[in-house]
Write an enzyme that holds these catalytic residues in place. Structure first.
Site, PDB file in Angstrom:
ATOM      1  N   GLY A  57       0.788  -1.235   0.000  1.00 16.42           N
ATOM      2  CA  GLY A  57       0.000   0.000   0.000  1.00 16.42           C
ATOM      3  C   GLY A  57       0.814   1.277   0.000  1.00 16.42           C
ATOM      4  N   LYS A  69       2.330 -10.318  -3.669  1.00 18.06           N
ATOM      5  CA  LYS A  69       3.260  -9.215  -3.399  1.00 18.06           C
ATOM      6  C   LYS A  69       4.705  -9.721  -3.418  1.00 18.06           C
ATOM      7  CE  LYS A  69      -0.367  -6.844  -0.824  1.00 18.06           C
ATOM      8  NZ  LYS A  69      -1.044  -6.733   0.479  1.00 18.06           N
TER       9      LYS A  69
HETATM   10  P1  NAP Z   1     -13.133  -1.599  -4.452  1.00 23.72           P
HETATM   11  O1  NAP Z   1     -13.362  -0.761  -3.246  1.00 23.72           O
HETATM   12  O2  NAP Z   1     -13.857  -2.873  -4.586  1.00 23.72           O
HETATM   13  O3  NAP Z   1     -13.423  -0.686  -5.732  1.00 23.72           O
HETATM   14  C1  NAP Z   1     -13.478  -1.171  -7.030  1.00 23.72           C
HETATM   15  C2  NAP Z   1     -14.027  -0.103  -7.945  1.00 23.72           C
HETATM   16  O4  NAP Z   1     -13.972  -0.594  -9.276  1.00 23.72           O
HETATM   17  C3  NAP Z   1     -15.486   0.290  -7.674  1.00 23.72           C
HETATM   18  O5  NAP Z   1     -15.636   1.675  -7.817  1.00 23.72           O
HETATM   19  C4  NAP Z   1     -16.266  -0.444  -8.758  1.00 23.72           C
HETATM   20  O6  NAP Z   1     -17.403   0.263  -9.243  1.00 23.72           O
HETATM   21  C5  NAP Z   1     -15.262  -0.460  -9.886  1.00 23.72           C
HETATM   22  N1  NAP Z   1     -15.460  -1.614 -10.766  1.00 23.72           N
HETATM   23  C6  NAP Z   1     -15.417  -2.915 -10.442  1.00 23.72           C
HETATM   24  N2  NAP Z   1     -15.618  -3.682 -11.535  1.00 23.72           N
HETATM   25  C7  NAP Z   1     -15.798  -2.831 -12.558  1.00 23.72           C
HETATM   26  C8  NAP Z   1     -16.068  -2.998 -13.942  1.00 23.72           C
HETATM   27  N3  NAP Z   1     -16.176  -4.199 -14.478  1.00 23.72           N
HETATM   28  N4  NAP Z   1     -16.186  -1.882 -14.699  1.00 23.72           N
HETATM   29  C9  NAP Z   1     -16.080  -0.664 -14.150  1.00 23.72           C
HETATM   30  N5  NAP Z   1     -15.833  -0.437 -12.853  1.00 23.72           N
HETATM   31  C10 NAP Z   1     -15.693  -1.507 -12.075  1.00 23.72           C
HETATM   32  O7  NAP Z   1     -11.573  -1.952  -4.591  1.00 23.72           O
HETATM   33  P2  NAP Z   1     -10.337  -1.224  -3.868  1.00 23.72           P
HETATM   34  O8  NAP Z   1     -10.214  -1.735  -2.485  1.00 23.72           O
HETATM   35  O9  NAP Z   1     -10.396   0.228  -4.111  1.00 23.72           O
HETATM   36  O10 NAP Z   1      -9.121  -1.879  -4.673  1.00 23.72           O
HETATM   37  C11 NAP Z   1      -8.781  -1.472  -5.969  1.00 23.72           C
HETATM   38  C12 NAP Z   1      -7.418  -2.042  -6.354  1.00 23.72           C
HETATM   39  O11 NAP Z   1      -6.418  -1.571  -5.456  1.00 23.72           O
HETATM   40  C13 NAP Z   1      -7.314  -3.573  -6.290  1.00 23.72           C
HETATM   41  O12 NAP Z   1      -6.474  -4.014  -7.317  1.00 23.72           O
HETATM   42  C14 NAP Z   1      -6.665  -3.833  -4.937  1.00 23.72           C
HETATM   43  O13 NAP Z   1      -5.979  -5.053  -4.868  1.00 23.72           O
HETATM   44  C15 NAP Z   1      -5.721  -2.662  -4.884  1.00 23.72           C
HETATM   45  N6  NAP Z   1      -5.309  -2.286  -3.524  1.00 23.72           N
HETATM   46  C16 NAP Z   1      -6.260  -2.019  -2.608  1.00 23.72           C
HETATM   47  C17 NAP Z   1      -5.870  -1.645  -1.336  1.00 23.72           C
HETATM   48  C18 NAP Z   1      -6.891  -1.293  -0.298  1.00 23.72           C
HETATM   49  O14 NAP Z   1      -6.494  -0.912   0.817  1.00 23.72           O
HETATM   50  N7  NAP Z   1      -8.189  -1.365  -0.578  1.00 23.72           N
HETATM   51  C19 NAP Z   1      -4.498  -1.571  -1.005  1.00 23.72           C
HETATM   52  C20 NAP Z   1      -3.556  -1.852  -1.998  1.00 23.72           C
HETATM   53  C21 NAP Z   1      -3.973  -2.209  -3.265  1.00 23.72           C
HETATM   54  P3  NAP Z   1     -18.687   0.599  -8.324  1.00 23.72           P
HETATM   55  O15 NAP Z   1     -18.219   1.655  -7.369  1.00 23.72           O
HETATM   56  O16 NAP Z   1     -19.694   1.095  -9.277  1.00 23.72           O
HETATM   57  O17 NAP Z   1     -19.041  -0.696  -7.642  1.00 23.72           O
HETATM   58  N1  HSE Z   2      -6.090  -7.103   2.256  1.00 23.41           N
HETATM   59  C1  HSE Z   2      -4.794  -6.532   2.164  1.00 23.41           C
HETATM   60  C2  HSE Z   2      -4.150  -6.601   3.533  1.00 23.41           C
HETATM   61  C3  HSE Z   2      -4.805  -5.083   1.723  1.00 23.41           C
HETATM   62  O1  HSE Z   2      -4.767  -7.054   4.486  1.00 23.41           O
HETATM   63  O2  HSE Z   2      -2.998  -6.189   3.641  1.00 23.41           O
HETATM   64  C4  HSE Z   2      -4.726  -4.910   0.249  1.00 23.41           C
HETATM   65  O3  HSE Z   2      -3.480  -5.327  -0.250  1.00 23.41           O
END
Ligand code: NAP
Ligand code: HSE
Length: 450
Positions: free
Chosen positions: A158, A229
């Site tokens: 992150g 990762k």
């Molecule tokens: P999330 O909260 O589930 O958000 C996903 C977003 O993508 C939502 O806005 C969703 O739309 C949109 N979406 C999903 N499928 C779609 C499609 N087919 N077409 C268009 N839009 C679509 O996910 P997130 O937690 O932000 O994570 C996003 C990425 O960052 C992932 O690759 C994750 O591994 C990475 N990541 C996340 C974190 C974390 O702390 N969350 C940390 C490091 C990396 P709607 O809003 O309309 O549902």
């Molecule tokens: N689910 C992950 C964690 C965050 O617990 O570290 C996204 O990489």
């Protein structure tokens, strides 16, 4: 020596200032955000927060021109509705959009969208570890062919800067090992089990409520998230392609309060570690829970915090610590990549750093790795049983460092053995023998010790 007089200095300074002012007015770079979930919302907020400062930092202005979402009806407080679209084609066809920020997640449609964006000459930032760990090289090669950037700092740990430090700041080193706590959910669970005596299920439930865990927590607790990762870190650290499939993975679901108590008794803590080592030209890449001495720098990384410990041949030991997930910490890493792209656009050098895998090193099988091992067993409590156990270990050349035996109940005893450092295959051979023994009722857990 050229001595510049005051007048000349002032003239040049004014020119520079006018240039920067002109740049601020003229050079607006348009970006599209794919996804407006946890990370996407954070990126949107940070772009707004940084708007005034971006021209001074990069010589460019940034405008989020379009945001791709799945559900157009959902309420998006603080976001202008006219920016929203559910059509990626609209973004792809807009030749003014120079940067695409993919925070949708998963393999498809994220892969197709990134590929199309790169082929259309757009720079891409992604936080998508699933995608980079499986298809990183293919995507990076496409970026290189089209002279654009594909940056993915947020995909590992992150908000902690680690991809760019490895690719740039530590580029003068031969990296020997990268060892990290790269999953916040499991670190939170193990911390709560250790410090508050919470059981596994309760700690997992809390982690989900706090938003640390993935939608399906299997990927966190079984070590898959950390494994992805590690694949990315190993590829960059050792300049050789490592995919998720190459990483040996064990999760934390077998850890019980008894293992936690023994760890404490032996002066250790249990941590889920992602480990990548260059072992004489072979890469060892794995994720498993490990008994770590309490004085190791990673032992004090608590709760949902992440940390990555890197050993380089020149720099020695370094450690990167911080928030491995969450809205703004992850957006911080995404924004750093966006700023990098803005600066590259300004100097016309996009695609400056592409794939850094110029080697093709073999993977080292886990059976050939060497550790001390902790083995906890439930055995029959009668004379000669311990002798049988030590005899079997001796036949495999496994030397014992410590034995603890506690009477459990009736005629059953719990035996815990810590071996000396030995190749894993010999411990596995002994365990196969134990499984066939009528006096050993259960091999309750096996953990590697640092
Ligand atoms: P999330 O909260 O589930 O958000 C996903 C977003 O993508 C939502 O806005 C969703 O739309 C949109 N979406 C999903 N499928 C779609 C499609 N087919 N077409 C268009 N839009 C679509 O996910 P997130 O937690 O932000 O994570 C996003 C990425 O960052 C992932 O690759 C994750 O591994 C990475 N990541 C996340 C974190 C974390 O702390 N969350 C940390 C490091 C990396 P709607 O809003 O309309 O549902
Ligand atoms: N689910 C992950 C964690 C965050 O617990 O570290 C996204 O990489």
């Amino acid at each position: 020596m050229c001595m510049m007089n005051e007048e000349e200095k002032n003239r040049r300074a004014a020119e520079k200032w006018e240039g920067a002012e002109a740049m601020k007015k003229e050079s607006v770079v348009k970006a599209a955000l794919l996804g407006l979930g946890t990370v996407g919302s954070g990126v949107y907020k940070l772009v707004e927060r940084q708007k005034e400062q971006l021209p001074a930092k990069t010589g460019m202005q940034l405008e989020i021109a379009k945001i791709l979402v799945h559900d157009m009806k959902k309420e998006r407080p603080g976001v202008r509705r006219e920016l929203l679209t559910d059509s990626f084609e609209e973004i792809l066809k807009d030749s003014d959009i120079q940067i695409v920020i993919e925070v949708v997640g998963g393999i498809e449609p994220a892969k197709r969208m990134i590929m199309d964006a790169l082929k259309a000459g757009k720079n891409v930032v992604t936080a998508n570890k699933d995608l980079i760990a499986a298809h990183g090289r293919e995507l990076l090669n496409t970026a290189e062919e089209h002279h654009v950037d594909l940056l993915f700092e947020a995909s590992v740990a992150g908000g902690i800067p680690i991809i760019n430090p490895l690719k740039e700041c530590l580029a003068g080193n031969e990296i020997l090992s990268v060892m990290g706590i790269v999953n916040g959910t499991t670190n939170y669970i193990l911390t709560k089990m250790t410090e508050e005596g919470m059981d596994f299920d309760e700690a997992l439930k809390r982690a989900q409520e706090l938003g640390y865990a993935e939608a399906d927590p299997t990927s966190d607790i079984e070590g898959h998230d950390a494994g992805r990762k590690v694949a990315i870190l190993a590829s960059i650290a050792f300049h050789s392609k490592v995919t998720f499939k190459d990483v040996y993975v064990e999760g934390i679901t077998r850890i019980t309060s008894r293992d936690i108590a023994y760890a404490e008794e032996f002066g250790n803590v249990i941590k889920l570690l992602g480990i990548a080592r260059n072992e004489g030209g072979e890469i060892e890449a794995a994720v498993y829970p490990m008994m770590l001495p309490k004085d190791h720098p990673l032992a004090s990384v608590r709760d949902s915090f992440n940390a990555v410990f890197v050993q380089g041949d020149a720099v020695g030991d370094t450690m990167f610590y911080g928030r491995g997930a969450g809205e703004l910490p992850t957006a911080s890493a995404v924004m750093a990549d966006v700023l990098r792209i803005l600066r590259n656009i300004r100097c016309g050098c996009n695609g400056r750093i592409g794939c850094t895998c110029y080697r093709n090193l073999p993977m080292k099988p886990i059976e050939e790795s060497q550790h001390k091992y902790y083995v906890r067993m439930l055995v029959e409590n009668r004379p000669g049983v311990l002798a049988q156990i030590t005899g079997t270990l001796a036949e495999q050349g496994v030397s014992i460092e410590k034995v603890v035996q506690k009477v459990f109940r009736d005629n059953k005893a719990e035996v815990v053995i810590i071996t000396e450092k030995i190749q894993e295959r010999y411990v596995k051979n002994a365990l196969d023998e134990f499984r066939r023994s009528p006096v050993i009722y259960d091999i309750s857990n096996i953990l590697r010790e640092y």
